[in-house]
Design an enzyme around this catalytic site. Structure first.
Site, short mmCIF file in Angstrom:
data_model
loop_
_atom_site.label_atom_id
_atom_site.label_comp_id
_atom_site.label_asym_id
_atom_site.label_seq_id
_atom_site.Cartn_x
_atom_site.Cartn_y
_atom_site.Cartn_z
N LYS A 1 -4.51 -9.13 34.96
CA LYS A 1 -5.02 -10.26 34.19
C LYS A 1 -4.27 -11.55 34.56
CE LYS A 1 -4.00 -12.11 30.38
NZ LYS A 1 -3.48 -12.35 29.05
N ASP B 1 -9.29 -10.39 29.40
CA ASP B 1 -8.32 -10.24 28.32
C ASP B 1 -9.04 -9.59 27.14
OD1 ASP B 1 -9.88 -12.19 27.17
OD2 ASP B 1 -8.18 -13.40 26.49
#
Ligand code: SF4
Length: 195
Positions: free
Chosen positions: A104, A122
């Site tokens: 991420k 996310d």
């Protein structure tokens, strides 16, 4: 959906990496309150690598989990300084080789600092992508693949950024703002609230 501006204030890939590490379990607004003093005190990765831990912890304390974040910042700074000559690397493999940097965070850097197509997944993207029927997976890597398969690469970063902001401000986990949502008619989620 909201504009796609990156909400973390930064002037360089290194500052974006620092801000992204600090944003774990913390709002971007809080991070943006902390980073001006932090970026003034420490500029280059080498300065973070040589930082006195108590001073660094004090500067980032209000972002929460400050001890592990300080550890990650110092570890990252040392790796960037020693292995990449002080420049944040720009490939997924190199970024994820840095301490505390997962896919991420790496995708945030690739998409927002290096202009490369990158799907950022996310908790908000995970929720909204599922509600909108863009994936049926809870696994971030699979969600990344699912979104990549339905979007042109040029859309990967801005679209995932929009999903993120839509989840953060409209399609909330517990009380989604369905009554004012611009995606209401397209949204297939059975749990959406009636208008
Ligand atoms: S209609 Fe409701 S559940 Fe669907 S995307 Fe909009 S806010 Fe989320």
């Amino acid at each position: 959906m909201p504009k796609t501006d990156m909400e973390l204030t930064h002037r360089s890939p290194w500052e974006l990496l620092v801000a992204t590490i600090l944003s774990a379990q913390c709002t971007d607004q809080r991070v943006n309150q902390v980073t001006p003093a932090l970026f003034k005190r420490y500029r280059r990765p080498r300065e973070y690598a040589q930082a006195a831990v108590p001073e660094l912890e004090g500067l980032i304390r209000s972002t929460g989990f400050y001890k592990s974040k300080a550890k990650h910042l110092i570890g990252c700074a040392r790796a960037v300084d020693e292995r990449f000559q002080g420049c944040v690397p720009s490939t997924m493999d190199e970024l994820t080789s840095l301490p505390g940097v997962g896919r991420k965070t790496a995708n945030v850097l690739l998409g927002n600092a290096f202009g490369q197509p990158a799907v950022i997944v996310d908790t908000h993207v995970k929720r909204v992508a599922n509600r909108l029927g863009l994936t049926r997976s809870e696994d971030p890597n699979q969600i990344e693949t699912d979104l990549q398969s339905v979007l042109a690469p040029i859309q990967w970063t801005p679209f995932s950024q929009r999903l993120l902001l839509h989840g953060r401000y409209v399609c909330l986990a517990r009380k989604p703002g369905c009554t004012t949502c611009v995606l209401y008619d397209e949204c297939p989620w059975k749990g959406k609230l009636p208008r």
